[in-house]
Design a protein around this motif. Structure first.
Motif, mmCIF file in Angstrom:
data_model
loop_
_atom_site.group_PDB
_atom_site.id
_atom_site.type_symbol
_atom_site.label_atom_id
_atom_site.label_comp_id
_atom_site.label_asym_id
_atom_site.label_seq_id
_atom_site.Cartn_x
_atom_site.Cartn_y
_atom_site.Cartn_z
ATOM 1 N N VAL A 180 -9.806 -5.847 3.841
ATOM 2 C CA VAL A 180 -10.914 -4.842 3.518
ATOM 3 C C VAL A 180 -10.625 -3.650 2.664
ATOM 4 O O VAL A 180 -9.247 -3.184 2.940
ATOM 5 C CB VAL A 180 -11.372 -4.164 4.965
ATOM 6 C CG1 VAL A 180 -12.272 -3.230 4.686
ATOM 7 C CG2 VAL A 180 -11.889 -5.261 6.137
ATOM 8 N N TRP A 181 -11.338 -3.715 1.654
ATOM 9 C CA TRP A 181 -10.846 -2.655 0.625
ATOM 10 C C TRP A 181 -11.825 -1.441 0.498
ATOM 11 O O TRP A 181 -13.084 -1.602 0.890
ATOM 12 C CB TRP A 181 -10.980 -3.116 -0.862
ATOM 13 C CG TRP A 181 -9.998 -4.366 -1.030
ATOM 14 C CD1 TRP A 181 -10.200 -5.651 -0.774
ATOM 15 C CD2 TRP A 181 -8.931 -4.396 -1.706
ATOM 16 N NE1 TRP A 181 -9.345 -6.580 -1.061
ATOM 17 C CE2 TRP A 181 -8.284 -5.796 -1.653
ATOM 18 C CE3 TRP A 181 -8.070 -3.402 -2.255
ATOM 19 C CZ2 TRP A 181 -6.991 -6.084 -2.473
ATOM 20 C CZ3 TRP A 181 -6.736 -3.623 -2.970
ATOM 21 C CH2 TRP A 181 -6.265 -5.003 -2.735
ATOM 22 N N LYS A 182 -11.175 -0.241 0.237
ATOM 23 C CA LYS A 182 -11.964 1.097 0.118
ATOM 24 C C LYS A 182 -11.383 1.973 -1.043
ATOM 25 O O LYS A 182 -10.126 1.908 -1.069
ATOM 26 C CB LYS A 182 -12.114 1.812 1.623
ATOM 27 C CG LYS A 182 -12.786 2.843 1.426
ATOM 28 C CD LYS A 182 -12.885 3.597 2.699
ATOM 29 C CE LYS A 182 -13.993 4.856 2.582
ATOM 30 N NZ LYS A 182 -13.895 5.804 3.833
ATOM 31 N N ASN A 183 -12.080 2.052 -2.073
ATOM 32 C CA ASN A 183 -11.721 3.022 -3.203
ATOM 33 C C ASN A 183 -10.567 2.351 -3.768
ATOM 34 O O ASN A 183 -9.694 3.224 -4.041
ATOM 35 C CB ASN A 183 -11.565 4.335 -2.835
ATOM 36 C CG ASN A 183 -12.765 4.991 -2.069
ATOM 37 O OD1 ASN A 183 -14.036 4.778 -2.574
ATOM 38 N ND2 ASN A 183 -12.746 5.890 -1.100
ATOM 39 N N LYS A 189 0.834 -1.043 0.074
ATOM 40 C CA LYS A 189 -0.088 -0.066 0.074
ATOM 41 C C LYS A 189 0.981 1.131 0.095
ATOM 42 O O LYS A 189 1.740 1.405 0.764
ATOM 43 C CB LYS A 189 -0.880 0.102 1.153
ATOM 44 C CG LYS A 189 -1.776 1.136 1.250
ATOM 45 C CD LYS A 189 -2.728 1.169 2.301
ATOM 46 C CE LYS A 189 -3.665 2.373 2.400
ATOM 47 N NZ LYS A 189 -4.596 2.469 3.571
ATOM 48 N N LEU A 240 -7.909 -1.172 3.337
ATOM 49 C CA LEU A 240 -8.087 -0.366 4.501
ATOM 50 C C LEU A 240 -7.690 -1.028 5.666
ATOM 51 O O LEU A 240 -7.001 -0.641 6.548
ATOM 52 C CB LEU A 240 -9.594 -0.284 4.425
ATOM 53 C CG LEU A 240 -10.005 0.784 5.584
ATOM 54 C CD1 LEU A 240 -9.458 2.105 5.467
ATOM 55 C CD2 LEU A 240 -11.510 0.663 5.547
ATOM 56 N N ASP A 241 -7.990 -2.435 5.989
ATOM 57 C CA ASP A 241 -7.753 -3.215 6.902
ATOM 58 C C ASP A 241 -7.469 -4.678 6.684
ATOM 59 O O ASP A 241 -8.075 -5.222 5.689
ATOM 60 C CB ASP A 241 -8.631 -3.232 7.857
ATOM 61 C CG ASP A 241 -8.813 -1.731 8.704
ATOM 62 O OD1 ASP A 241 -8.121 -1.106 9.206
ATOM 63 O OD2 ASP A 241 -10.229 -1.476 8.537
ATOM 64 N N ASP A 301 -7.978 0.700 -2.276
ATOM 65 C CA ASP A 301 -7.027 0.481 -1.564
ATOM 66 C C ASP A 301 -7.090 -0.179 -0.457
ATOM 67 O O ASP A 301 -8.510 -0.279 0.054
ATOM 68 C CB ASP A 301 -6.556 1.871 -0.815
ATOM 69 C CG ASP A 301 -5.961 2.906 -1.956
ATOM 70 O OD1 ASP A 301 -5.260 2.457 -2.852
ATOM 71 O OD2 ASP A 301 -6.137 4.239 -1.631
#
Length: 58
Positions: free
Chosen positions: A41-44, A23, A48-49, A46
């Protein structure tokens, strides 16, 4: 793991069971566990966690 910051490359050991998260140019090694699961866990687009749950056999 060997990294070359100037070239933005990393060399990993393919004989080792591991998960690697990259990342923003930073590599995070997620070590293996005996039993359980890891969820990313993905967000946009990227990471995330990462969520780890471990199972214990009795």
């Amino acid at each position: 793991m060997k990294t070359d910051v100037e070239k933005m490359t990393a060399e990993i050991d393919l004989t080792e069971n591991s998960l690697y998260i990259v990342k923003d140019g930073k590599v995070t090694k997620v070590p293996a566990i005996q039993h359980g699961e890891d969820k990313i866990v993905w967000k946009n687009g990227d990471v995330l966690d990462w969520v780890r749950s471990e199972r214990v056999r009795v």
